[in-house]
Design an enzyme around this catalytic site. Structure first.
Site, PDB file in Angstrom:
ATOM      1  CG  HIS A  37      -1.867  -1.083   1.358  1.00 49.25           C
ATOM      2  ND1 HIS A  37      -1.756  -2.098   2.286  1.00 49.25           N
ATOM      3  CD2 HIS A  37      -2.991  -1.344   0.653  1.00 49.25           C
ATOM      4  CE1 HIS A  37      -2.762  -2.935   2.150  1.00 49.25           C
ATOM      5  NE2 HIS A  37      -3.528  -2.512   1.175  1.00 49.25           N
ATOM      6  CD  GLN A  61     -13.969  -5.340  -1.429  1.00 45.93           C
ATOM      7  OE1 GLN A  61     -14.209  -4.149  -1.579  1.00 45.93           O
ATOM      8  NE2 GLN A  61     -12.785  -5.861  -1.730  1.00 45.93           N
ATOM      9  CE  LYS A 150      -2.036  -9.264  -2.620  1.00 46.12           C
ATOM     10  NZ  LYS A 150      -3.224 -10.157  -2.625  1.00 46.12           N
ATOM     11  CB  VAL A 177       5.460  -4.559  -2.487  1.00 45.30           C
ATOM     12  CG1 VAL A 177       6.632  -4.539  -1.510  1.00 45.30           C
ATOM     13  CG2 VAL A 177       5.382  -3.224  -3.236  1.00 45.30           C
ATOM     14  CB  SER A 186      -1.600 -10.417   1.033  1.00 43.41           C
ATOM     15  OG  SER A 186      -2.936 -10.620   1.437  1.00 43.41           O
ATOM     16  CB  SER A 187      -4.445  -7.082   4.431  1.00 44.87           C
ATOM     17  OG  SER A 187      -4.133  -5.865   3.801  1.00 44.87           O
TER      18      SER A 187
HETATM   19  O1  PAF Z   1      -8.108  -3.951  -3.088  1.00 48.66           O
HETATM   20  C1  PAF Z   1      -8.750  -3.563  -2.102  1.00 48.66           C
HETATM   21  O2  PAF Z   1      -8.225  -3.391  -1.010  1.00 48.66           O
HETATM   22  C2  PAF Z   1     -10.245  -3.337  -2.247  1.00 48.66           C
HETATM   23  O3  PAF Z   1     -10.814  -4.254  -3.113  1.00 48.66           O
HETATM   24  C3  PAF Z   1     -10.612  -1.900  -2.637  1.00 48.66           C
HETATM   25  C4  PAF Z   1     -10.109  -1.548  -4.037  1.00 48.66           C
HETATM   26  C5  PAF Z   1     -10.043  -0.933  -1.625  1.00 48.66           C
HETATM   27  C6  PAF Z   1     -12.140  -1.751  -2.639  1.00 48.66           C
HETATM   28  O4  PAF Z   1     -12.687  -2.013  -1.377  1.00 48.66           O
END
Ligand code: PAF
Length: 280
Positions: A37, A61, A150, A177, A186-187
């Site tokens: 990020h 999502q 990613k 990265v 990745s989180s």
């Molecule tokens: O990639 C993400 O973290 C999410 O899908 C996003 C683009 C912030 C939308 O919630």
């Protein structure tokens, strides 16, 4: 760094910046920030006058409720990282700010992007991603939207959504990265034990094996070998595919077109994705 929670405050700030002719870069996130990020923040800072980051864990999502509940939240650390990176504004909205009672839910005609790979394995996921980014872009009127490679399919989906909705925003896609050993940041990595993190390297190794061994002709054997690397490490594969850059599957390579390898695999309820250009 300014932290704004209200849509009206952010809109007022942006209107003001726009009047001054300032260029705005936007990095939407769901928090649990890492260097991936931060690389987007850095890119945006280089190319814009103001950089805005949003943190919002978007419920629409997540096709899997458990994944939503367990999504890591590390807001204090996120703020520290953003401050250190020189981000100008953090938008930290509540659910009601993003989806007010009168919110108009629409369907995005994403075509095959909605039904292949991530779309196939996470039904409704990309509609939710489009919904939130469409809403965020209505609030954060920006010049450039920054996304990470990613989530390659997400990048194509959002490009399409921006075209469909005629939002006139440019997308910049930043390279993935990786940890020193190759694991894509990745989180969700924070949900892995140390042992699982080591095992998770199989995803990177499978993509590297595609890249190292790719030859013109039939790709079945190459793919099988890569799949075995993942299953031998105890991960369960959702898919491992080789496609062109528009995500059309390629089974037989002409030695010319650019190919990308894409993987989704999970261990112990933690699902990871990764991809790599394997021909250039
Ligand atoms: O990639 C993400 O973290 C999410 O899908 C996003 C683009 C912030 C939308 O919630």
């Amino acid at each position: 760094m300014m932290i704004l929670k209200k849509t009206s405050d952010l809109s007022a700030y942006i209107d003001n910046q726009r009047e001054k002719g300032r260029k705005i870069g936007f990095v939407p996130t769901m928090g649990a920030l890492h260097q991936g990020h931060i690389s987007l923040i850095n890119l945006s800072k280089n190319e814009n006058d103001d950089t805005i980051c949003s943190i919002f864990v978007n419920p629409t999502q997540f096709n899997n409720p458990e994944d939503f509940e367990k999504y890591p939240i590390t807001i204090d650390h996120d703020i520290e990282l953003l401050e250190a990176a020189g981000c100008d504004v953090l938008f930290l909205p509540s659910l009601e700010e993003i989806y007010p009672a009168n919110f108009n839910n629409k369907r995005y005609e994403l075509g095959k992007l909605d039904t292949i790979l991530e779309g196939k394995h996470r039904p409704g996921h990309f509609q939710g991603v489009c919904m939130v980014v469409d809403r965020l872009l209505a609030i954060v009127s920006c010049d450039i939207l920054y996304l990470g490679q990613k989530d390659y399919q997400q990048c194509l989906v959002l490009k399409k959504m921006i075209e469909l909705e005629k939002l006139g925003v440019t997308i910049t896609i930043a390279a993935t990265v990786r940890e020193k050993n190759g694991l894509a940041m990745s989180s969700r990595n924070s949900r892995l034990s140390d042992q699982e993190k080591k095992q998770a390297l199989c995803i990177y190794q499978s993509l590297e094996s595609l890249k190292k061994n790719i030859q013109p002709g039939d790709l079945t054997e190459l793919k099988e070998k890569a799949i075995n690397i993942i299953s031998d490490a105890g991960f369960v594969i959702d898919y491992l595919d080789i496609t062109d850059i528009n995500l059309n599957p390629i089974h037989n390579w002409d030695g010319q077109i650019n190919l990308i390898g894409l993987v989704a695999a999970s261990t112990n309820q933690v699902r990871l994705i990764d991809n790599m250009m394997i021909t250039s």
